[in-house]
Design a protein around this motif. Structure first.
Motif, PDB file in Angstrom:
ATOM      1  N   GLN A 196       1.594   9.552  10.253  1.00 62.13           N
ATOM      2  CA  GLN A 196       1.162  10.090  11.546  1.00 62.13           C
ATOM      3  C   GLN A 196       0.826   8.968  12.519  1.00 62.13           C
ATOM      4  O   GLN A 196       1.169   9.026  13.702  1.00 62.13           O
ATOM      5  N   THR A 197       0.160   7.936  12.030  1.00 57.05           N
ATOM      6  CA  THR A 197      -0.190   6.808  12.891  1.00 57.05           C
ATOM      7  C   THR A 197       1.046   6.092  13.376  1.00 57.05           C
ATOM      8  O   THR A 197       1.154   5.731  14.551  1.00 57.05           O
ATOM      9  N   ARG A 198       2.017   5.889  12.478  1.00 60.04           N
ATOM     10  CA  ARG A 198       3.260   5.233  12.886  1.00 60.04           C
ATOM     11  C   ARG A 198       3.999   6.066  13.927  1.00 60.04           C
ATOM     12  O   ARG A 198       4.573   5.523  14.880  1.00 60.04           O
ATOM     13  N   ALA A 199       3.990   7.372  13.762  1.00 60.86           N
ATOM     14  CA  ALA A 199       4.666   8.243  14.724  1.00 60.86           C
ATOM     15  C   ALA A 199       3.993   8.157  16.091  1.00 60.86           C
ATOM     16  O   ALA A 199       4.666   8.183  17.125  1.00 60.86           O
ATOM     17  N   GLN A 200       2.674   8.051  16.128  1.00 61.82           N
ATOM     18  CA  GLN A 200       1.965   7.942  17.398  1.00 61.82           C
ATOM     19  C   GLN A 200       2.222   6.596  18.071  1.00 61.82           C
ATOM     20  O   GLN A 200       2.274   6.515  19.299  1.00 61.82           O
ATOM     21  N   LEU A 201       2.388   5.566  17.302  1.00 62.83           N
ATOM     22  CA  LEU A 201       2.605   4.241  17.883  1.00 62.83           C
ATOM     23  C   LEU A 201       4.024   4.056  18.401  1.00 62.83           C
ATOM     24  O   LEU A 201       4.254   3.263  19.304  1.00 62.83           O
ATOM     25  N   HIS A 202       4.969   4.755  17.821  1.00 64.02           N
ATOM     26  CA  HIS A 202       6.371   4.562  18.188  1.00 64.02           C
ATOM     27  C   HIS A 202       6.918   5.746  18.968  1.00 64.02           C
ATOM     28  O   HIS A 202       7.963   6.289  18.651  1.00 64.02           O
ATOM     29  N   VAL A 203       6.223   6.118  20.023  1.00 62.50           N
ATOM     30  CA  VAL A 203       6.682   7.200  20.892  1.00 62.50           C
ATOM     31  C   VAL A 203       7.677   6.611  21.880  1.00 62.50           C
ATOM     32  O   VAL A 203       7.447   5.551  22.461  1.00 62.50           O
ATOM     33  N   ALA A 204       8.793   7.283  22.074  1.00 60.31           N
ATOM     34  CA  ALA A 204       9.814   6.789  23.008  1.00 60.31           C
ATOM     35  C   ALA A 204       9.245   6.710  24.418  1.00 60.31           C
ATOM     36  O   ALA A 204       8.554   7.621  24.868  1.00 60.31           O
ATOM     37  N   GLY A 205       9.518   5.631  25.117  1.00 61.62           N
ATOM     38  CA  GLY A 205       9.051   5.457  26.477  1.00 61.62           C
ATOM     39  C   GLY A 205       7.638   4.937  26.597  1.00 61.62           C
ATOM     40  O   GLY A 205       7.110   4.824  27.701  1.00 61.62           O
ATOM     41  N   SER A 206       7.003   4.612  25.492  1.00 61.45           N
ATOM     42  CA  SER A 206       5.633   4.131  25.575  1.00 61.45           C
ATOM     43  C   SER A 206       5.552   2.618  25.748  1.00 61.45           C
ATOM     44  O   SER A 206       4.471   2.076  25.873  1.00 61.45           O
ATOM     45  N   ALA A 207       6.699   1.962  25.731  1.00 62.56           N
ATOM     46  CA  ALA A 207       6.697   0.509  25.888  1.00 62.56           C
ATOM     47  C   ALA A 207       6.315   0.149  27.327  1.00 62.56           C
ATOM     48  O   ALA A 207       6.464   0.943  28.252  1.00 62.56           O
ATOM     49  N   ALA A 248       0.847  -1.196   0.000  1.00 64.65           N
ATOM     50  CA  ALA A 248       0.000   0.000   0.000  1.00 64.65           C
ATOM     51  C   ALA A 248       0.879   1.241   0.000  1.00 64.65           C
ATOM     52  O   ALA A 248       1.946   1.259   0.607  1.00 64.65           O
ATOM     53  N   PRO A 249       0.456   2.281  -0.664  1.00 65.60           N
ATOM     54  CA  PRO A 249       1.261   3.509  -0.665  1.00 65.60           C
ATOM     55  C   PRO A 249       1.268   4.147   0.727  1.00 65.60           C
ATOM     56  O   PRO A 249       0.278   4.083   1.461  1.00 65.60           O
ATOM     57  N   VAL A 250       2.397   4.718   1.086  1.00 69.58           N
ATOM     58  CA  VAL A 250       2.525   5.358   2.388  1.00 69.58           C
ATOM     59  C   VAL A 250       1.961   6.774   2.273  1.00 69.58           C
ATOM     60  O   VAL A 250       2.492   7.612   1.558  1.00 69.58           O
ATOM     61  N   THR A 251       0.875   7.016   2.975  1.00 67.82           N
ATOM     62  CA  THR A 251       0.240   8.335   2.957  1.00 67.82           C
ATOM     63  C   THR A 251       0.615   9.108   4.213  1.00 67.82           C
ATOM     64  O   THR A 251       1.253   8.571   5.135  1.00 67.82           O
ATOM     65  N   GLU A 252       0.202  10.340   4.272  1.00 67.27           N
ATOM     66  CA  GLU A 252       0.477  11.170   5.448  1.00 67.27           C
ATOM     67  C   GLU A 252      -0.208  10.594   6.690  1.00 67.27           C
ATOM     68  O   GLU A 252       0.352  10.618   7.793  1.00 67.27           O
ATOM     69  N   ALA A 253      -1.399  10.058   6.521  1.00 68.83           N
ATOM     70  CA  ALA A 253      -2.109   9.471   7.664  1.00 68.83           C
ATOM     71  C   ALA A 253      -1.360   8.263   8.215  1.00 68.83           C
ATOM     72  O   ALA A 253      -1.292   8.057   9.435  1.00 68.83           O
TER      73      ALA A 253
END
Length: 89
Positions: free
Chosen positions: A59-70, A51-56
């Motif tokens: 943004q979703t990937r950035a929200q899921l990979h927040v440092a310290g959220s593990a 699938a093509p990588v869109t802006e959405a």
């Protein structure tokens, strides 16, 4: 009493004429297993499934990979039943 192949074919021809059915045509050759796999692979090209990588998506990937959220040791999480669990190991 046995039936040989010629008698069986004659019987088939007789009943085909009685019921007015057309003579069977030669069946198409069925593809081999390797041919079926090759055809499936051609239809399901992995390059077409990406699938093509869109802006959405970014943004979703950035929200899921927040440092310290593990779920680190000592942190607490809620279980499905609503109780709190502390990670100890």
């Amino acid at each position: 009493m046995g039936f040989d192949k010629a008698e069986m074919e004659a019987s088939r021809e007789h009943w085909r004429r009685v019921f007015g059915k057309p003579a069977p045509t030669t069946a198409e050759r069925l593809p081999t297993r390797d041919e079926r796999i090759a055809a499936w692979a051609a239809r399901h090209d992995p390059e077409q499934r990406v699938a093509p990588v869109t802006e959405a998506v970014l943004q979703t990937r950035a929200q899921l990979h927040v440092a310290g959220s593990a779920f680190g040791i000592g942190s607490e999480r809620y279980a499905a039943d609503g109780s709190r669990w502390r990670r100890v190991a």
